[in-house]
Design an enzyme around this catalytic site. Structure first.
Site, PDB file in Angstrom:
ATOM      1  NE  ARG A  48      -3.644   0.049   1.759  1.00 51.25           N
ATOM      2  CZ  ARG A  48      -4.468  -0.779   2.392  1.00 51.25           C
ATOM      3  NH1 ARG A  48      -4.534  -0.764   3.703  1.00 51.25           N
ATOM      4  NH2 ARG A  48      -5.213  -1.629   1.727  1.00 51.25           N
ATOM      5  CE1 TYR A  49       0.369   4.283   4.305  1.00 50.51           C
ATOM      6  CE2 TYR A  49       0.510   2.015   5.055  1.00 50.51           C
ATOM      7  CZ  TYR A  49      -0.081   3.255   5.121  1.00 50.51           C
ATOM      8  OH  TYR A  49      -1.112   3.480   5.992  1.00 50.51           O
ATOM      9  NE  ARG A 104       4.997   2.315   6.153  1.00 52.46           N
ATOM     10  CZ  ARG A 104       4.766   3.453   5.506  1.00 52.46           C
ATOM     11  NH1 ARG A 104       5.455   3.767   4.427  1.00 52.46           N
ATOM     12  NH2 ARG A 104       3.816   4.282   5.932  1.00 52.46           N
ATOM     13  CB  CYS A 110      -5.625 -15.752  15.955  1.00 51.35           C
ATOM     14  SG  CYS A 110      -5.063 -14.362  14.971  1.00 51.35           S
ATOM     15  CB  CYS A 126      -9.667  -9.953  18.547  1.00 51.97           C
ATOM     16  SG  CYS A 126      -8.016 -10.228  19.161  1.00 51.97           S
ATOM     17  CB  CYS A 144     -10.640  -9.813  14.074  1.00 50.00           C
ATOM     18  SG  CYS A 144      -9.365 -10.131  12.831  1.00 50.00           S
ATOM     19  NE  ARG A 159      -5.387  -8.112   7.929  1.00 48.38           N
ATOM     20  CZ  ARG A 159      -4.260  -7.846   8.604  1.00 48.38           C
ATOM     21  NH1 ARG A 159      -3.797  -8.711   9.480  1.00 48.38           N
ATOM     22  NH2 ARG A 159      -3.588  -6.745   8.370  1.00 48.38           N
ATOM     23  CG  ASP A 203     -10.294  -0.914  10.355  1.00 52.73           C
ATOM     24  OD1 ASP A 203     -10.042   0.300  10.203  1.00 52.73           O
ATOM     25  OD2 ASP A 203      -9.421  -1.796  10.437  1.00 52.73           O
ATOM     26  CG  ASP A 228      -5.977   1.468   8.020  1.00 51.23           C
ATOM     27  OD1 ASP A 228      -5.604   2.017   6.957  1.00 51.23           O
ATOM     28  OD2 ASP A 228      -5.390   0.492   8.519  1.00 51.23           O
ATOM     29  CE  LYS A 242      -1.658   1.242  10.109  1.00 47.23           C
ATOM     30  NZ  LYS A 242      -1.113   0.642   8.869  1.00 47.23           N
TER      31      LYS A 242
HETATM   32  C1  LIG Z   1      -0.376  -0.346   8.806  1.00 48.82           C
HETATM   33  C2  LIG Z   1       0.169  -0.816   7.555  1.00 48.82           C
HETATM   34  C3  LIG Z   1       1.515  -0.656   7.245  1.00 48.82           C
HETATM   35  C4  LIG Z   1       2.494   0.013   8.190  1.00 48.82           C
HETATM   36  O1  LIG Z   1       2.186   1.331   8.422  1.00 48.82           O
HETATM   37  P1  LIG Z   1       3.088   2.191   9.383  1.00 48.82           P
HETATM   38  O2  LIG Z   1       2.392   3.503   9.454  1.00 48.82           O
HETATM   39  O3  LIG Z   1       4.439   2.259   8.727  1.00 48.82           O
HETATM   40  O4  LIG Z   1       3.184   1.484  10.685  1.00 48.82           O
HETATM   41  C5  LIG Z   1       1.955  -1.108   6.031  1.00 48.82           C
HETATM   42  N1  LIG Z   1       1.120  -1.702   5.157  1.00 48.82           N
HETATM   43  C6  LIG Z   1      -0.172  -1.854   5.410  1.00 48.82           C
HETATM   44  C7  LIG Z   1      -1.043  -2.480   4.393  1.00 48.82           C
HETATM   45  C8  LIG Z   1      -0.703  -1.423   6.623  1.00 48.82           C
HETATM   46  O5  LIG Z   1      -2.013  -1.595   6.889  1.00 48.82           O
END
Ligand SMILES: *Cc1c(COP(=O)(O)O)cnc(C)c1O
Length: 461
Positions: free
Chosen positions: A120-121, A124, A133, A137, A140, A142, A301, A338, A345
Site C-alpha cells: 500500500r505504501y 513497506r 490466531c 478477537c 478483528c 480481518r 474499522d 485507516d 492510515k
Molecule cells: C499499517 C500498515 C503498514 C504500516 O504502516 P506504518 O504507518 O508504517 O506502521 C503497512 N502496510 C499496510 C497495508 C498497513 O495496513
C-alpha cells in the site's frame, strides 16, 4: 488470586497435572475454548435459551476461540461489564451488518500483488504469514478470514510473497502479520526471517502479534533467542485494556525487551471496552512501564460485524486531548483512521494551531493557554531542484536514496511543478478538453502548461 483461578480452570478442563502444563503454549492452544457449553462450564455461568440461540447463530458466522489463559482474566462475577469478556466472547450484535460495513474495508485483498502481500505504501509491505490466531478477537478487522481459512500457508505460498519482496527494491520494511506470526513454529518463522535477512534492500522487519496479551507463554526463551539472531526486528503488540497487563504478560514483554527488541503497541478504540480517557491513560502508563511504546490508537474499522464496537471519532480526539501535554509524550499514541477503500492510515488530532498571519502563529496548549510563536523575519529558504551536489546543505549522496515526491508532498516540493491534485472525474476540467486547459496544443503533460500541473489522481471506484 489469578494463580488460583488457573488451577481451577485447569481442573475443570479435566487435565491432570494441569498447572504444570498451564504455561505450555501448545497446551493452551490445544485447550482453547471453542464452544459455548465449555465456556459456560469453565466460568460457571449459564446463558438462557434465547441468548444461547443467538450466540450459536453468531458463532456459525464468526467462530469463537479463547485461550484458557485469556479466559482466566475475565472477572466472572461481573462478566457482563468485563473488557476481556467482550473482546473474546461473541455478541449477537455481530450479525447486524450496517449499510457501509465491508468485509474487506481496507481493500487489503485488492492491493495484493502476491499471496499474503498488501503493498500500500511506497516503501513497506504487509505480509500475512499465518492465518491462525490463538484467540479470535471479536473486533478483528480481518473477521472475514477468521476460522474459515485456519491453516498455515505452505512454503510455496510464502515463497511467492518472498519473491515479490525480493524483486521489489523499494521495500525496505516488511511487516509480518496474519493471523498471528507467532502461531508459526520457531523453525518456520526462523526460515521466513532468514529469507528476509538475505534480501539486501529489506532494512527492518516488524512482527505484529497479540501473543503477549492472549498467550504470553508463547514468548519462550527459545523464540526470543531465535528473534535475536535476526535483528533489527521490531515487535508490535495489541493491548487494549490495562487489565490485560498481568504478571505473565509483563514477563513476556521483559523477555523481548531484554533481548533488545523494540516494542510498540497498537490499541483499537472499542466502545464499552476502552472508550474512556482514564482507562487509556492507565493503559499507556502501564505500557511504558513495561518498555512498550504506545504506537497507534486505531479508530475501529468498518468491517462487518463490528458496528457495536465503533465510537464517534470525537471520542478518540477527546482521549488524545486528555493525553497530549498531560502525560509523557512517549506515552501518547498517534490516533489514526485507516481509510476505507485502502487509503492507509490517516492521523487525526485535536487542533493546536488556532490562527496565523505572515509572521506569527497563534497556538493553544493543553491547559487552554493561548500563545504566539513569532516566525523569523529573515529566513533564506533552500530552493530544492534536487541537485544535491550544488546545495549548501550536505547530504552524502552515496547514502541518499532517490525518491519521488508523492501526493501533497509533491505540491510542496520546489522541484515539482504540480499545482493541484484533481479528482480524475472532475467534469469542470473535462470540459476543458484533452489537455485540461482548454487548448489542444499547449500544456503537454509534464510541461509548463496548466495541464501538466494538474495532477489527476483520484478515481472513482
Ligand atoms: C499499517 C500498515 C503498514 C504500516 O504502516 P506504518 O504507518 O508504517 O506502521 C503497512 N502496510 C499496510 C497495508 C498497513 O495496513
Amino acid at each position: 488470586m489469578i494463580e488460583n483461578r488457573h488451577h481451577d480452570l485447569a481442573e475443570r478442563l479435566d487435565v491432570k497435572d494441569g498447572l504444570n502444563l498451564w504455561r505450555d503454549w501448545k497446551w493452551q492452544i490445544k485447550h482453547s475454548i471453542r464452544d459455548i457449553p465449555t465456556f459456560e462450564k469453565l466460568l460457571g455461568i449459564r446463558f438462557d435459551a434465547e441468548r444461547r440461540e443467538k450466540l450459536e447463530a453468531t458463532l456459525a458466522r464468526f467462530p469463537l476461540s479463547i485461550t484458557p489463559y485469556y479466559l482466566s482474566l475475565i472477572e466472572v462475577k461481573d462478566y457482563a461489564n468485563d473488557p476481556i469478556f467482550y473482546q473474546a466472547f461473541p455478541q449477537a450484535a455481530e450479525l447486524e451488518i450496517l449499510p457501509g460495513d465491508m468485509s474487506d474495508p481496507l481493500a487489503e485483498d485488492k492491493d495484493s500483488p502476491a499471496p499474503g502481500i498488501t503493498h500500500r505504501y511506497p516503501d513497506r509491505v504487509l505480509f500475512q504469514v499465518s492465518n491462525l490466531c490463538s484467540m479470535y478477537c471479536r473486533h478483528c478487522t480481518r473477521k472475514r478470514r477468521v476460522g474459515d481459512r485456519d491453516f498455515i500457508p505452505g512454503r510455496q505460498v510464502l515463497d511467492m510473497g518472498l519473491a515479490y519482496i525480493r524483486k521489489t527494491p523499494a521495500v525496505r520494511d516488511v511487516l509480518l502479520s496474519g493471523g498471528d506470526p507467532f502461531m508459526l513454529s520457531d523453525d518456520y518463522l526462523d526460515w521466513i526471517l532468514t529469507e528476509l535477512d538475505a534480501i539486501e534492500h529489506v532494512e527492518i522487519v516488524r512482527i505484529g502479534t497479540r501473543m503477549p496479551v492472549v498467550l504470553p507463554y508463547r514468548i519462550t526463551g527459545d523464540l526470543v533467542e531465535m528473534l535475536k539472531r535476526h535483528q533489527p526486528v521490531w515487535v508490535n503488540t495489541h493491548f487494549n485494556h490495562p487489565r490485560e497487563i498481568t504478571a505473565s504478560s509483563r514477563q513476556a514483554l521483559a523477555r523481548l525487551a531484554d533481548a533488545g527488541i523494540p516494542l510498540g503497541n497498537q490499541t483499537v478504540l472499542l466502545a464499552g471496552i476502552n472508550d474512556c480517557p482514564r482507562i487509556m491513560r492507565k493503559l499507556v502508563h502501564k505500557l511504558v512501564q513495561n518498555r512498550v511504546r504506545p504506537y497507534y490508537l486505531f479508530q475501529c474499522d468498518m468491517s462487518e460485524g463490528l458496528s457495536h464496537f465503533r465510537t464517534p471519532v470525537g471520542k478518540g480526539i477527546e482521549i488524545v486531548e486528555s493525553l497530549i501535554g498531560h502525560t509523557s509524550g512517549l506515552a501518547v499514541p498517534t490516533y489514526v483512521i485507516d481509510a476505507p477503500g485502502g487509503g492507509g492510515k490517516i492521523p487525526v488530532m485535536p487542533q493546536y494551531l488556532i490562527s496565523w498571519n505572515t509572521n506569527k502563529v497563534v497556538l493553544r496548549n493543553f491547559e487552554g493557554v493561548i500563545t504566539t510563536y513569532k516566525e523569523p523575519d529573515s529566513y533564506r529558504p533552500v530552493f530544492c531542484d534536487r541537485d544535491c551536489d550544488k546545495c549548501r546543505l550536505s547530504l552524502k549522496l552515496d547514502e541518499a536514496e532517490e525518491y519521488q515526491a508523492l501526493g501533497i508532498e509533491s505540491l510542496l516540493a520546489d522541484h515539482d511543478e504540480a499545482l493541484s491534485l484533481v479528482p480524475a472525474d472532475t467534469r469542470r476540467i473535462d470540459r476543458r478538453g484533452d489537455n485540461g486547459d482548454g487548448r489542444s496544443s499547449a500544456g503537454r503533460p509534464g510541461g509548463n502548461g496548466l495541464a501538466g500541473r494538474l495532477r489527476r489522481i483520484f478515481r472513482r471506484r
